[in-house]
Design an enzyme around this catalytic site. Structure first.
Site, PDB file in Angstrom:
ATOM      1  N   ASP A 149      -1.390  58.283  61.593  1.00 51.61           N
ATOM      2  CA  ASP A 149      -2.820  58.525  61.435  1.00 51.61           C
ATOM      3  C   ASP A 149      -3.540  57.296  60.870  1.00 51.61           C
ATOM      4  O   ASP A 149      -4.196  57.369  59.840  1.00 51.61           O
ATOM      5  CB  ASP A 149      -3.008  59.744  60.517  1.00 51.61           C
ATOM      6  CG  ASP A 149      -4.459  60.162  60.437  1.00 51.61           C
ATOM      7  OD1 ASP A 149      -5.205  59.940  61.402  1.00 51.61           O
ATOM      8  OD2 ASP A 149      -4.855  60.697  59.376  1.00 51.61           O
TER       9      ASP A 149
ATOM     10  N   GLU B 171       7.104  61.162  56.693  1.00 51.82           N
ATOM     11  CA  GLU B 171       6.916  62.330  57.557  1.00 51.82           C
ATOM     12  C   GLU B 171       7.629  62.229  58.900  1.00 51.82           C
ATOM     13  O   GLU B 171       7.014  62.411  59.955  1.00 51.82           O
ATOM     14  CB  GLU B 171       5.416  62.600  57.765  1.00 51.82           C
ATOM     15  CG  GLU B 171       4.696  62.968  56.482  1.00 51.82           C
ATOM     16  CD  GLU B 171       3.250  63.438  56.707  1.00 51.82           C
ATOM     17  OE1 GLU B 171       2.786  63.427  57.863  1.00 51.82           O
ATOM     18  OE2 GLU B 171       2.601  63.831  55.723  1.00 51.82           O
TER      19      GLU B 171
ATOM     20  N   TYR C  85      -0.745  69.745  52.269  1.00 47.82           N
ATOM     21  CA  TYR C  85      -2.208  69.793  52.360  1.00 47.82           C
ATOM     22  C   TYR C  85      -2.677  71.250  52.386  1.00 47.82           C
ATOM     23  O   TYR C  85      -3.318  71.684  53.335  1.00 47.82           O
ATOM     24  CB  TYR C  85      -2.676  69.038  53.607  1.00 47.82           C
ATOM     25  CG  TYR C  85      -2.522  67.530  53.467  1.00 47.82           C
ATOM     26  CD1 TYR C  85      -3.546  66.767  52.916  1.00 47.82           C
ATOM     27  CD2 TYR C  85      -1.354  66.888  53.863  1.00 47.82           C
ATOM     28  CE1 TYR C  85      -3.423  65.399  52.767  1.00 47.82           C
ATOM     29  CE2 TYR C  85      -1.213  65.515  53.711  1.00 47.82           C
ATOM     30  CZ  TYR C  85      -2.253  64.775  53.169  1.00 47.82           C
ATOM     31  OH  TYR C  85      -2.117  63.408  53.022  1.00 47.82           O
TER      32      TYR C  85
ATOM     33  N   GLU D 255       1.774  63.112  48.640  1.00 48.43           N
ATOM     34  CA  GLU D 255       0.445  63.149  49.258  1.00 48.43           C
ATOM     35  C   GLU D 255      -0.155  64.519  49.010  1.00 48.43           C
ATOM     36  O   GLU D 255       0.546  65.528  49.044  1.00 48.43           O
ATOM     37  CB  GLU D 255       0.505  62.949  50.796  1.00 48.43           C
ATOM     38  CG  GLU D 255       0.792  61.553  51.253  1.00 48.43           C
ATOM     39  CD  GLU D 255       0.759  61.406  52.787  1.00 48.43           C
ATOM     40  OE1 GLU D 255       0.066  62.208  53.452  1.00 48.43           O
ATOM     41  OE2 GLU D 255       1.416  60.488  53.294  1.00 48.43           O
TER      42      GLU D 255
END
Ligand SMILES: *[C@@H]1O[C@H](CO)[C@@H](O)[C@H](O)[C@H]1NC(C)=O
Ligand SMILES: *[C@@H]1O[C@H](CO)[C@@H](O)[C@H](O)[C@H]1NC(C)=O
Ligand SMILES: *[C@@H]1O[C@H](CO)[C@@H](O)[C@H](O)[C@H]1NC(C)=O
Length: 651
Positions: free
Chosen positions: A206, A450, A503, A539
């Site tokens: 990303d 990830e 998240y 994160e």
């Protein structure tokens, strides 16, 4: 689990001295010394992107044979910089294939006339695949966009009457399933929709695939017999600092080595002779993370002097390496620096800003470090690739602790777990450890971010990768950052510290802040129960457009980002009393991504904008980080004076 170093030095030693053997030669940072000069080649280079259909016109017409302007029109291109965003041409912004850089360098006579001088060309970073010619002669090739490579060009610059040399660098930003990071080229053959030969590059990470010569390119000299590499490992025996060193020499078999350890007042505190040994420093000043001690980030200098006796006099080479004496260890629930529990309160970053893309930039670097101080951050992760060496040098000086991450981001395709990919990944870890092994600020290696670590080949992949990294460097813990389910992950078994990204209320249960506490608590408990290893929340965060407001909080507003953080902090405050050893916000600043329907001019999860101005969440985090810093501070007085200054680093 990493045992305390002093006790096991004897057993670890032999492993360490194998370090660097797999790769040819060392990769010491080019420093000036009485025997070494350096010449920066930063500035404007001639540039051309090869827009031909097969992208191979430059090779077919041998653009490297003559000055680039002779084979067609050129642009002025700044180095260091990404080539993507400095122009007005949309085709160049999204260009995939070979681009050509060229620059003429005038050389001092003493470099070209003296066969006892070794002239080296060093490229700090060329993203992704680079070929290099000097005066039309192919001299080097390198794969991988974030680590330096260099080549001895003495013979070329000393062979003719020329007092200058022409350097040509072709750079290809094409990613494949076997590169790091991986990508694929998607060809479109439906001519009712796409022009002939149409293709795009797809990636699985990303951030924007900025490309070009991202870091300084320079020439430097050494004598023909020279100090090629130095490895330093520090340990503690009560209050005695132990500096174990090994020096590698090239260009001569018969030499003498002297090493001197100088303190910050330039006083010699220990000395040794020979290529390998141990210096003992009674009452050593330790290297501490910022705010953990009244004298943080203490750096000694290791001065190495090489002497090669020759018939006509002797050759000497000098190199000075900064050394921080510190230890790192991991227990079932703690991360220890110098035997004291360390809690990471910091950020994830990107090398990204404005029109320079990922190009190295001193003002930006200093601004970012001043923001880290303002924030009270004590650490960051180099998400998602190794940063410039100059960044790590500042971390050493300021006591900012680093989780040093490889470019292993977006490993999600089955082909990216193949043994071809693995071999390249092993090589990248070798290059990374070789470059960064001596930085006290680097306390852990992260081999990937990830990955699809629930895929069947991930077990073998991470077992091999992590074991190899530990062979290269037995002194630092190793991790990778997971976002897999704790039951499905096949790699975490091999890490020393579990790094988890999540998240809640963003990518899942969007808008539902009320589920964060429950889901986060379950996340931590599940991982800890399964593995009994310390955990870092590596994160968390929320997309936030600066200036968007809504109460009650809605997604994308500054209020929502603050609330997400606050919900996370409630659970972090419980679990950090047990086994959670850190929290790293995603992200320090907004950054550019590919164009997609879910990114508005890039990723907006920064607590600062891309221009480095604070969103509301930055103030919330600043309050928290200074509180955490206060808790761990050794001497409140230090904290007090720092709070007053709270912006500029002082040393
Ligand atoms: C370089 O770029 C071209 C065009 O995108 C691609 O087809 C090729 O595979 C790349 N070559 C290398 C060695 O990376
Ligand atoms: C890689 O090689 C190892 C050892 O030969 C083998 O066990 C493994 O299955 C291979 N991995 C893949 C993805 O082919
Ligand atoms: C940290 O400690 C200093 C000195 O005791 C104090 O002035 C400051 O307000 C504290 N900051 C926070 C956020 O607790």
């Amino acid at each position: 689990m990493l045992p305390a170093l002093a006790a096991t030095w004897a057993t670890l030693g032999p492993l360490l001295w194998g370090c660097g053997l797999a790769l040819q030669g060392g990769m010491l940072y080019p420093r000036e010394s009485p025997s070494r000069e350096r010449k920066e080649l930063d500035g404007l280079w001639s540039f051309r992107a090869d827009f031909s259909e097969n992208r191979r016109q430059g090779f077919e017409q041998q653009w490297y044979r003559a000055p680039l302007r002779e084979s067609g029109p050129t642009l002025d291109m700044p180095v260091p910089s990404s080539f993507n965003d400095v122009g007005q041409d949309a085709r160049l912004r999204g260009f995939v294939g070979w681009v050509w850089y060229e620059r003429q360098a005038a050389l001092p006579q003493r470099w070209t006339q003296d066969p006892g001088t070794r002239v080296v060309l060093r490229v700090g970073s060329a993203h992704y695949h680079a070929l290099v010619w000097v005066n039309g002669v192919h001299v080097a090739e390198h794969e991988g966009g974030h680590l330096p490579f260099e080549v001895d060009i003495s013979k070329l610059v000393q062979s003719g009457p020329l007092s200058s040399c022409r350097i040509t660098i072709a750079v290809n930003n094409t990613l494949t399933p076997n590169t790091l990071p991986p990508g694929i080229i998607l060809h479109q053959s439906d001519t009712s929709k796409y022009p002939k030969g149409y293709f795009v590059q797809n990636t699985y990470f990303d951030f924007f695939n900025y490309a070009g010569l991202h870091r300084p390119v320079l020439l430097y000299t050494t004598p023909s017999a020279y100090i090629d590499d130095i490895t330093v490992i520090t340990a503690l025996d009560q209050d005695i600092g132990l500096v174990n060193y090994q020096v590698f020499v090239q260009g001569s078999e018969h030499f003498e080595l002297e090493v001197f350890l100088l303190d910050e007042d330039s006083k010699v505190v220990a000395k040794g002779t020979g290529g390998r040994g141990q210096l003992r420093v009674p009452g050593a000043h330790l290297w501490w993370p910022y705010l953990m001690h009244e004298r943080p980030a203490y750096l000694y200098s290791l001065e190495v002097k090489l002497t090669v006796p020759m018939a006509a006099g002797s050759i000497s080479d000098f190199y000075t390496l900064p050394v921080g004496i510190r230890t790192v260890a991991v227990t079932e629930s703690q991360f220890l620096i110098n035997g004291k529990p360390f809690y990471f309160h910091g950020v994830n970053k990107h090398e990204d800003a404005d029109i320079r893309g990922k190009g190295f930039d001193w003002p930006l670097l200093v601004k970012d470090f001043n923001l880290l101080r303002w924030l009270g951050a004590n650490s960051f992760r180099t998400s998602h690739y190794p940063y410039a060496e100059e960044v790590l040098q500042l971390c050493d000086r300021y006591g900012i602790v680093v989780i040093n991450e490889s470019p292993g981001v977006g490993i999600v395709l089955p082909q990216s777990f193949s043994n071809v990919s693995l071999q390249h990944h092993l090589q990248v870890m070798e290059e990374m450890v070789r470059r960064d092994k001596n930085h006290p600020a680097v306390v852990m290696w992260s081999v990937a971010n990830e990955p699809m670590s629930s895929l069947q080949p991930a077990g073998y992949y991470f077992k091999t990768l992590i074991a190899h990294t530990k062979d290269l460097d037995p002194t630092r813990p190793v991790t990778f950052v997971t976002n897999s389910n704790y039951e499905a992950d096949l790699g975490v078994l091999y890490v020393d510290v579990i790094c988890v990204n999540s998240y809640y209320s963003w990518y899942h249960d969007s808008g539902h802040l009320e589920v964060i506490q429950l889901q986060l608590a379950s996340q931590f408990e599940n991982w800890y129960r399964t593995y009994q290893k310390p955990i870092i929340q590596s994160e968390y965060g929320a997309e936030t457009i600066a200036g968007f407001h809504h109460d009650p909080p809605l997604m994308f507003t500054e209020e929502y980002q603050k609330d997400v953080l606050e919900q996370y902090h409630l659970i972090l405050d419980q679990k950090r009393k047990e086994y959670v050893v850190g929290e790293l916000i995603w992200n320090f600043a907004d950054f550019m991504t590919d164009q997609t329907i879910y990114r508005v001019l890039g990723n907006k999860k920064g607590i600062f904008t891309r221009q480095r101005q604070p969103k509301s969440a930055a103030f919330l985090l600043r309050d928290r980080y200074w509180k955490l810093a206060n808790e761990s501070a050794y001497h409140q007085s230090v904290v007090k004076s720092q709070c007053l200054e709270n912006s500029l680093f002082t040393l």
